[in-house]
Structure formats: structure tokens, C-alpha cells
Design a protein around this motif. Sequence first.
Motif, PDB file in Angstrom:
ATOM      1  N   LYS A 218      16.934  13.667  -4.231  1.00  0.00           N
ATOM      2  CA  LYS A 218      17.531  14.486  -3.185  1.00  0.00           C
ATOM      3  C   LYS A 218      16.787  14.284  -1.863  1.00  0.00           C
ATOM      4  CE  LYS A 218      18.951  18.059  -6.455  1.00  0.00           C
ATOM      5  NZ  LYS A 218      18.895  19.497  -6.801  1.00  0.00           N
ATOM      6  N   THR A 219      17.361  14.832  -0.797  1.00  0.00           N
ATOM      7  CA  THR A 219      16.794  14.663   0.544  1.00  0.00           C
ATOM      8  C   THR A 219      15.373  15.180   0.634  1.00  0.00           C
ATOM      9  OG1 THR A 219      19.015  14.951   1.442  1.00  0.00           O
ATOM     10  CG2 THR A 219      17.204  15.132   2.990  1.00  0.00           C
ATOM     11  N   THR A 220      15.083  16.278  -0.037  1.00  0.00           N
ATOM     12  CA  THR A 220      13.743  16.859   0.036  1.00  0.00           C
ATOM     13  C   THR A 220      12.686  15.888  -0.483  1.00  0.00           C
ATOM     14  OG1 THR A 220      14.200  17.930  -2.086  1.00  0.00           O
ATOM     15  CG2 THR A 220      14.543  19.235  -0.100  1.00  0.00           C
ATOM     16  N   TRP A 221      13.050  15.091  -1.490  1.00  0.00           N
ATOM     17  CA  TRP A 221      12.083  14.120  -2.018  1.00  0.00           C
ATOM     18  C   TRP A 221      11.800  13.050  -0.966  1.00  0.00           C
ATOM     19  CZ3 TRP A 221      12.212   8.886  -2.522  1.00  0.00           C
ATOM     20  CH2 TRP A 221      11.183   8.293  -3.264  1.00  0.00           C
ATOM     21  N   TYR A 222      12.839  12.579  -0.281  1.00  0.00           N
ATOM     22  CA  TYR A 222      12.649  11.547   0.743  1.00  0.00           C
ATOM     23  C   TYR A 222      11.707  12.046   1.834  1.00  0.00           C
ATOM     24  CZ  TYR A 222      16.436   8.756  -1.237  1.00  0.00           C
ATOM     25  OH  TYR A 222      17.210   7.994  -2.070  1.00  0.00           O
ATOM     26  N   SER A 223      11.878  13.278   2.217  1.00  0.00           N
ATOM     27  CA  SER A 223      11.014  13.845   3.257  1.00  0.00           C
ATOM     28  C   SER A 223       9.574  13.917   2.784  1.00  0.00           C
ATOM     29  CB  SER A 223      11.525  15.233   3.647  1.00  0.00           C
ATOM     30  OG  SER A 223      10.693  15.816   4.609  1.00  0.00           O
ATOM     31  N   ALA A 224       9.378  14.414   1.545  1.00  0.00           N
ATOM     32  CA  ALA A 224       8.017  14.553   1.016  1.00  0.00           C
ATOM     33  C   ALA A 224       7.349  13.190   0.846  1.00  0.00           C
ATOM     34  CB  ALA A 224       8.063  15.300  -0.318  1.00  0.00           C
ATOM     35  N   TYR A 225       8.121  12.190   0.416  1.00  0.00           N
ATOM     36  CA  TYR A 225       7.525  10.868   0.217  1.00  0.00           C
ATOM     37  C   TYR A 225       7.094  10.254   1.544  1.00  0.00           C
ATOM     38  CZ  TYR A 225       6.902   6.015  -1.181  1.00  0.00           C
ATOM     39  OH  TYR A 225       6.374   4.770  -1.400  1.00  0.00           O
ATOM     40  N   SER A 226       7.954  10.332   2.554  1.00  0.00           N
ATOM     41  CA  SER A 226       7.639   9.693   3.834  1.00  0.00           C
ATOM     42  C   SER A 226       6.416  10.321   4.494  1.00  0.00           C
ATOM     43  CB  SER A 226       8.834   9.773   4.778  1.00  0.00           C
ATOM     44  OG  SER A 226       9.057  11.103   5.210  1.00  0.00           O
ATOM     45  N   ASP A 227       6.135  11.583   4.176  1.00  0.00           N
ATOM     46  CA  ASP A 227       4.957  12.229   4.754  1.00  0.00           C
ATOM     47  C   ASP A 227       3.671  11.537   4.323  1.00  0.00           C
ATOM     48  OD1 ASP A 227       6.422  14.070   6.136  1.00  0.00           O
ATOM     49  OD2 ASP A 227       6.257  15.642   4.628  1.00  0.00           O
ATOM     50  N   ALA A 228       3.708  10.875   3.167  1.00  0.00           N
ATOM     51  CA  ALA A 228       2.505  10.220   2.649  1.00  0.00           C
ATOM     52  C   ALA A 228       2.344   8.795   3.165  1.00  0.00           C
ATOM     53  CB  ALA A 228       2.540  10.218   1.117  1.00  0.00           C
ATOM     54  N   VAL A 229       3.323   8.294   3.928  1.00  0.00           N
ATOM     55  CA  VAL A 229       3.273   6.913   4.431  1.00  0.00           C
ATOM     56  C   VAL A 229       2.619   6.891   5.806  1.00  0.00           C
ATOM     57  CG1 VAL A 229       4.639   4.895   5.076  1.00  0.00           C
ATOM     58  CG2 VAL A 229       5.337   6.308   3.127  1.00  0.00           C
TER      59      VAL A 229
ATOM     60  N   ASP B 226       0.814  -1.220   0.000  1.00  0.00           N
ATOM     61  CA  ASP B 226       0.000   0.000   0.000  1.00  0.00           C
ATOM     62  C   ASP B 226       0.843   1.264   0.000  1.00  0.00           C
ATOM     63  OD1 ASP B 226      -2.349  -1.510   0.080  1.00  0.00           O
ATOM     64  OD2 ASP B 226      -2.299  -1.644   2.266  1.00  0.00           O
ATOM     65  N   TYR B 227       2.155   1.118  -0.174  1.00  0.00           N
ATOM     66  CA  TYR B 227       2.998   2.305  -0.199  1.00  0.00           C
ATOM     67  C   TYR B 227       2.646   3.175  -1.402  1.00  0.00           C
ATOM     68  CZ  TYR B 227       6.006   0.533   3.512  1.00  0.00           C
ATOM     69  OH  TYR B 227       6.494   0.096   4.716  1.00  0.00           O
ATOM     70  N   PRO B 228       2.731   4.477  -1.250  1.00  0.00           N
ATOM     71  CA  PRO B 228       2.350   5.364  -2.354  1.00  0.00           C
ATOM     72  C   PRO B 228       3.427   5.429  -3.425  1.00  0.00           C
ATOM     73  CG  PRO B 228       3.121   6.662  -0.496  1.00  0.00           C
ATOM     74  CD  PRO B 228       3.091   5.225  -0.029  1.00  0.00           C
ATOM     75  N   GLY B 229       3.033   5.902  -4.583  1.00  0.00           N
ATOM     76  CA  GLY B 229       3.963   6.217  -5.655  1.00  0.00           C
ATOM     77  C   GLY B 229       3.713   7.650  -6.093  1.00  0.00           C
ATOM     78  N   THR B 230       4.600   8.205  -6.868  1.00  0.00           N
ATOM     79  CA  THR B 230       4.430   9.566  -7.365  1.00  0.00           C
ATOM     80  C   THR B 230       4.327   9.534  -8.883  1.00  0.00           C
ATOM     81  OG1 THR B 230       6.804   9.998  -7.577  1.00  0.00           O
ATOM     82  CG2 THR B 230       5.798  10.408  -5.427  1.00  0.00           C
ATOM     83  N   LYS B 231       4.004  10.675  -9.467  1.00  0.00           N
ATOM     84  CA  LYS B 231       3.896  10.749 -10.916  1.00  0.00           C
ATOM     85  C   LYS B 231       5.247  10.506 -11.584  1.00  0.00           C
ATOM     86  CE  LYS B 231      -0.017  13.998 -10.950  1.00  0.00           C
ATOM     87  NZ  LYS B 231      -0.486  15.336 -11.381  1.00  0.00           N
ATOM     88  N   GLN B 232       6.306  10.982 -10.936  1.00  0.00           N
ATOM     89  CA  GLN B 232       7.627  10.842 -11.527  1.00  0.00           C
ATOM     90  C   GLN B 232       8.293   9.515 -11.167  1.00  0.00           C
ATOM     91  OE1 GLN B 232       6.697  13.502  -9.659  1.00  0.00           O
ATOM     92  NE2 GLN B 232       6.337  14.969 -11.324  1.00  0.00           N
ATOM     93  N   ILE B 233       8.063   9.036  -9.952  1.00  0.00           N
ATOM     94  CA  ILE B 233       8.743   7.839  -9.454  1.00  0.00           C
ATOM     95  C   ILE B 233       7.702   6.888  -8.878  1.00  0.00           C
ATOM     96  CG2 ILE B 233      10.508   6.983  -7.871  1.00  0.00           C
ATOM     97  CD1 ILE B 233      11.810   9.704  -7.933  1.00  0.00           C
ATOM     98  N   GLY B 234       7.666   5.659  -9.379  1.00  0.00           N
ATOM     99  CA  GLY B 234       6.668   4.693  -8.955  1.00  0.00           C
ATOM    100  C   GLY B 234       6.924   4.117  -7.579  1.00  0.00           C
TER     101      GLY B 234
END
Length: 593
Positions: free
Chosen positions: A251-262, A201-209
Motif C-alpha cells: 500500500k501507499t503507506t509502505w512506499y512512504s515509509a520505505y523511501s524515508d530510509a533512502v 545500498d538500498y535498504p530492505g525490510t523484514k517482510q520485503i527484501g
Amino acid sequence: MGKTRPADPVVVQFFANPVQPLHRQYLALRSFFFEGKSADDVASRYGYTIHAVYAMAKSFKSKLESSVCNGAELFFRDLKMGRPKQERDPDLVDIIVSYRKKQLSVPDIKIILDGKGYDVTEGFVYNVCDENGFARLPKRSREQRQELMERSGYVDVLPAPVATVHPFSSEERFSSKGVGVLCFLPFIKAYGIDKAIEESDYPGTKQIGRLNSILAFLALKLSNVQRYGQDDGWCMDRGLGMFAGLNVLPKTTWYSAYSDAVERRDNVAFLRTMNQVFANRGFLSDSANLDFTAIPYWGDGDPFENNWSGKRAKALISIQAALAQDPDTGVLCYGDTTVKHENQDGVILEFMDFYHESTGRKISYLVFDSKFTTLENLGRINGQGVKFVTIQRKSKSLNEKAEQIPDSQWKTVRIEKANHKSRSAVFSESTTTNKRYGDQPLRQIFLKGKSIKPATILTNDFAPKADEVIRRYSRRWLVENEISEQIHFFHLNRNSSGIVVKVDFDLTMTILAHNLYRLLASELPGYSHNRAQSLYDTFIDNYGEVEIGSSVVTVKMNRKRALPLLRESIPVVDDTYSWFGNKKLVFTANTHT
């Protein structure tokens, strides 16, 4: 007069039948102008037409008369020693010089330039450094090199590229210091972990699955990269990017933004799936060692509680996490960072339910610390037919009872230590009851010895001998070393003043990375009990080259002593990898160290 030297047939053949066009043309013109041969004789001897001989002679004569050339330039060239000098991009030279001024090595500069798309060799980088007066760098440890990368600020010199899903459709070749991490891909494929990630159930993004995103986190965990740094030093390594099916890691900012959705439920569901995978492969038994660990937090402590940190021997503002580990394989099967003082006593019951739901079978043996739960919960565990071994909480009355035991009732036992050596201790056992436990009998084993703090083991297992119970609990002490390793190697304590990545998701990725190291260790004869740090230093930490072909990706790893054993231990996977162009993966040894 001297004697006529006999003609050498090889030399005669060279002059009589010239092969090269310029050689033939020179001999034909010499015969026509110097020897006075007719155009007809020259044409028949050298394979020209008469018109071609006249045209060639007219062109040569006009060039000499007009001083276009001196004649020799048409047939002879001045030889220049050495390789022809390549034209260099002055901007590229400036970039290389800027990196070298920051004490980066030639391989590191090559990796960075590969990540940006420059097609250069290490020899080219070395020559630029040498021509600009840079001396060879002294030998440095991995920690020193990583610290230099963190402080280099090279992003200001050459901005990191944007991470995108890479098709890997064209043939490419690049260097990487993350080639060792690529050795985990066959394990991920062989054990179906890639499918488990895709179905999670982990999310994906438009740019990175979804799969690329989780593998991007996993690449950093496996490679011992300090993810919380602000330098984004790993963004340039194309080998780590290929691990996740990307051109480079985000980059680090992407990791932070992704984890917010988990969410926590996403992590629980994924851990449950992973337990099914490991249980089906025989890596999970019906026993578990449980413990708490404090993940230090160095920011504002208002939202957090003080928890005891065994590593620092004091209470810290921290996030308390619960971990469960199989005692035989070392595989972690549970993790929870939502533990508070008010609910920590019930964690053991939650784990039992989780284990049953994920594996389809009930846990039968638990080993844990005295503060992990209460006597009331021990009574509930006993009522479910589960055996347990724990330490009784210290008290004045308990100490007095131990002191009253006569010397004749103490027996000797040998306990295994973390370094696989042993130490001796003495023990004495008895039976006790407690109302909070339900007035059921409990086996009480008093233990003391040199370099061992006095302790009292409690268990509801009366079948084995006392020394077997003691050794079983002593193996739980080894779990504390494993947890300490999670804190250090996987950087669970690298939280800055604001938690960049959600800690529960961070712990879940840590568990997955730890278990991959355990899978690797299980395939390495003589290294099955080595920790992740030792396995990384011995096998995974390596430079190399990656060649992307039409159907196969070849990973050329630099030669080191443990490389043959590593290559033999990598599972053979005939399937292709969908996240880098449906190609197969092959590991070979490079031609150099």
C-alpha cells in the motif's frame, strides 16, 4: 401377420452383453421376475453367482414392498437440461454486485477477486452481474477506467491483502491487467539489473527484501499508475505483485515509509552502477545533453524555491532537478534533485566527475541551456578539453549586434523537430571573446526563423560546419520533450501537500523506468524513437492470464495488433527468476482479445 424384422447385430449385442453394471442388473432382474428364468440361468447368462442373483432379487423386492422407491429410480434418471447449477457463496455474490454498482468491468472485478484469493472465472462474474440486472458497460478509455478505479472506494468493500514475499511454490492461475509490465523482466535479467539492485545500498525490510522493494516501486512506474492516489487500486493486481516477487504490491503507506530510509548517496551509487551497465552495452556515448526541470510542489512552499517551468511557462514553487541524457540512445545517465539556486552553476562540473567515476572515461561533448552554468565554468570545461554547445544569454547589446548583420551574411539551415519533420531557419556566424571565459575564442552563431525564437549559439568547437552545430543543439530541444514526458507519464508532478515519497528517490526510479523503456524501444523496429507513453499504449497496456507451474511461469497476453512484434523483441533468457520461485518465464498469446 407382418413379417419379422431381421435382428440388428449391434442392437442384439447391446442387450445380450450389457457393459454398465446398472444395465446388467436391470436385465438380470427382468429375466428372473418377468420372464420367469431360474436363478441358475440368470447367473450363467449375466455373469453372477446364484447367491448374488437371490440377494439382488430379495433387495429389489423389499425396496418395492416398503415403498422406499418405485423401482425405476434404481436404474433410470430424469435428465435435466443444461449444466448443473453451482452453489454460490452469497457473500461473494454481494461483493461482485457491490463492485458492479461502482461501474467496474468484469475483468477488473476478476483481478480484484484473484488478489483476495477467490477462485472464480470471468464467466461466473458475468453471470452474477447478468442475473442481477446489470447491463453491459459502455466502451471507455483507459483514463476513464483508471479514474473509476480511483473513485470506486472498493477497499471499503474488500480490504486489500497484506503484501508479503510469495513463494510461488504451488500451481496457480490468475488474471492481471499488468501482464505487459512483466515483459520488462527479461530485460532486467538480461542486463543484470536485478544483480545491480541486490548489490546496491538500498535498504530492505523484514517482510520485503531489497530487490522486492525496488521492483515494487518500478512496477508502478512502468505501468503508468498514479502512485500518489489514496485508493491503493493497484494493490489487488497479482500480476504487478508477481513482478516484484510478492503476492500483491504494498500500500501507499509502505512506499512512504520505505523511501524515508533512502539517502541521496544510495541513489548516486545506484545511478553509478547503472551507468556501468549501460556503458558496457553501448548505450552511453561520450556526449550528453543536460537540462533543468522544475518538479511542481503544491503544498507549503517555505522549504522550496521558485523555478521556471517550461511546461507551464511560468515560475512555480518547485523542486529543481538536473537531468543528463545520451543524445543517441535517449538513456538518462544522471539525475539530481538537490539543486538550489546557489549551487546550480556547479552541477555541470559535478556531472562530469560523476560520469568519469561511473563509466571510467571522460565526457567529451556537452550540450546544455544558457542558464545551466556560467562563463567561468565554461572556461574550466574548455580547459579540460571538453567541447560544448550552449545558448548565449540574451542581452540588448547582443540583439543590436544581430540586427547589424547584413542580409548577405545570413544562410539557410533546416532543423529537425520533435515529430521528425523539419523547419527552416537562417544563421550567421562570427568569433568572439570574453574575459570571464578567459579571453579564449568562442564561436558565435546567430539563429532566427519562423516559429523559432532568435538565439545565439556559443561553442568552442570550430571543426564542424555551422549547420552541423545548429542541428546538434536542436537535438537538445528534443530533450525538453523527453523531460516533459517524465513529468507526465512517470508522474513526477504528483506530489501532494506532503511529499509521500522522497523526490530524489522518485527521480532515480523514474530514470530506471525510462531507461527500461529505451531498452524496449531499441528492440522494436520502427519504434526506436517512440516515447514511453506511446510504447505503453501500443505494447504494454494489456490484460491477460498468468499460469504458475512447477518450473515455468506462463504469461498469456490477450491478442492485439502489436503483440507479435512485442514477443519477438523480448530477450530470450534461459536463466530462472529467483524472486518468484526460481522458475522460468514464458510469454504466449491468449486465445482471445
